[in-house]
Motif scaffolding. Sequence first.
Motif, PDB file in Angstrom:
ATOM      1  N   VAL A   1       4.290  -7.065  -8.365  1.00 58.93           N
ATOM      2  CA  VAL A   1       3.056  -6.315  -8.626  1.00 58.93           C
ATOM      3  C   VAL A   1       2.158  -7.108  -9.563  1.00 58.93           C
ATOM      4  O   VAL A   1       0.977  -7.348  -9.281  1.00 58.93           O
ATOM      5  N   ASP A   2       2.720  -7.530 -10.685  1.00 62.15           N
ATOM      6  CA  ASP A   2       1.927  -8.257 -11.688  1.00 62.15           C
ATOM      7  C   ASP A   2       1.396  -9.572 -11.126  1.00 62.15           C
ATOM      8  O   ASP A   2       0.219  -9.911 -11.322  1.00 62.15           O
TER       9      ASP A   2
ATOM     10  N   ASP B   1     -14.609  -1.566  -5.936  1.00 57.19           N
ATOM     11  CA  ASP B   1     -13.457  -1.033  -5.222  1.00 57.19           C
ATOM     12  C   ASP B   1     -12.166  -1.723  -5.668  1.00 57.19           C
ATOM     13  O   ASP B   1     -11.155  -1.057  -5.946  1.00 57.19           O
ATOM     14  N   ILE B   2     -12.205  -3.038  -5.742  1.00 60.23           N
ATOM     15  CA  ILE B   2     -11.001  -3.789  -6.115  1.00 60.23           C
ATOM     16  C   ILE B   2     -10.586  -3.479  -7.548  1.00 60.23           C
ATOM     17  O   ILE B   2      -9.401  -3.264  -7.842  1.00 60.23           O
ATOM     18  N   ASN B   3     -11.542  -3.439  -8.462  1.00 55.71           N
ATOM     19  CA  ASN B   3     -11.213  -3.136  -9.860  1.00 55.71           C
ATOM     20  C   ASN B   3     -10.621  -1.744 -10.016  1.00 55.71           C
ATOM     21  O   ASN B   3      -9.705  -1.532 -10.823  1.00 55.71           O
ATOM     22  N   SER B   4     -11.108  -0.807  -9.228  1.00 51.68           N
ATOM     23  CA  SER B   4     -10.559   0.547  -9.257  1.00 51.68           C
ATOM     24  C   SER B   4      -9.112   0.558  -8.769  1.00 51.68           C
ATOM     25  O   SER B   4      -8.242   1.220  -9.365  1.00 51.68           O
TER      26      SER B   4
ATOM     27  N   GLY C   1      -1.525   1.034 -13.698  1.00 57.67           N
ATOM     28  CA  GLY C   1      -1.086   2.240 -14.392  1.00 57.67           C
ATOM     29  C   GLY C   1       0.187   2.808 -13.789  1.00 57.67           C
ATOM     30  O   GLY C   1       1.139   3.149 -14.513  1.00 57.67           O
ATOM     31  N   GLU C   2       0.225   2.898 -12.463  1.00 60.72           N
ATOM     32  CA  GLU C   2       1.393   3.457 -11.787  1.00 60.72           C
ATOM     33  C   GLU C   2       2.618   2.571 -11.979  1.00 60.72           C
ATOM     34  O   GLU C   2       3.730   3.071 -12.208  1.00 60.72           O
TER      35      GLU C   2
ATOM     36  N   LEU D   1       8.847   1.960 -16.810  1.00 66.52           N
ATOM     37  CA  LEU D   1       9.427   2.565 -18.013  1.00 66.52           C
ATOM     38  C   LEU D   1      10.314   3.758 -17.674  1.00 66.52           C
ATOM     39  O   LEU D   1      11.425   3.910 -18.207  1.00 66.52           O
ATOM     40  N   ARG D   2       9.836   4.599 -16.752  1.00 69.90           N
ATOM     41  CA  ARG D   2      10.604   5.794 -16.404  1.00 69.90           C
ATOM     42  C   ARG D   2      11.914   5.465 -15.718  1.00 69.90           C
ATOM     43  O   ARG D   2      12.973   6.004 -16.049  1.00 69.90           O
TER      44      ARG D   2
END
Length: 205
Positions: free
Chosen positions: A158-159, A180-183, A190-191, A197-198
């Motif tokens: 992901v990173d 759009d891409i930045n959003s 965030g996800e 962590l969870r």
Amino acid sequence: MLSEMSLKEFLEKLSSNEPAPGGGSAAALSGSIAASLGCMVTNLTIGKKKYEEVEEEMKNLKLKLEEYRDKFLQLMEEDAEAFNGVLEALKLPKSTEDEKRVRNEKIQENTKKATLVPLEIAKDALEVMELSGITIEKGYKMAKSDAAISLVMAKAAVDGGLYNVKINLPSIKDEDFLRDINSQIEKIEGEANTLELRLLSKANI
């Protein structure tokens, strides 16, 4: 084909002064490894009497992870091809105004492609993180560390995918595309951070 090279051959090519394969292909490979480790955990779970209640779920999970494993290998190829497309566009002639216009259009077109491929890597890797989470929670407990490493490798994909998206954005002039891409970047980051962590807290290693 990068995916048909031996591991040693691929790493040697990755180590060379050639610009592709690069970080995007490495991120895709990380995603494929994550999916493969997830498959391993499902295979270790299937057939064990203690895990009969989750056997069907593990079988379905295995099929999904196998699909992602193979898709990431294809994305590894596509990322290298997309970046090579940008390099080819940069080599186009620019002696006349028409040549400059065509060159700029090709650069923009190919830079967008080189942005969308790693974005797809990041999106798919986020899905693999979620699937890895199921193996952490319900899979064979003796393979919990493998399930956790699957999650970590998926997070790296992901990173890595998003880093390769971000590096291209300053070169793109389409404001609607950039918004759009930045959003999407903000949502995926965030996800992924919350999920990591969870789920790692549930691994309890």
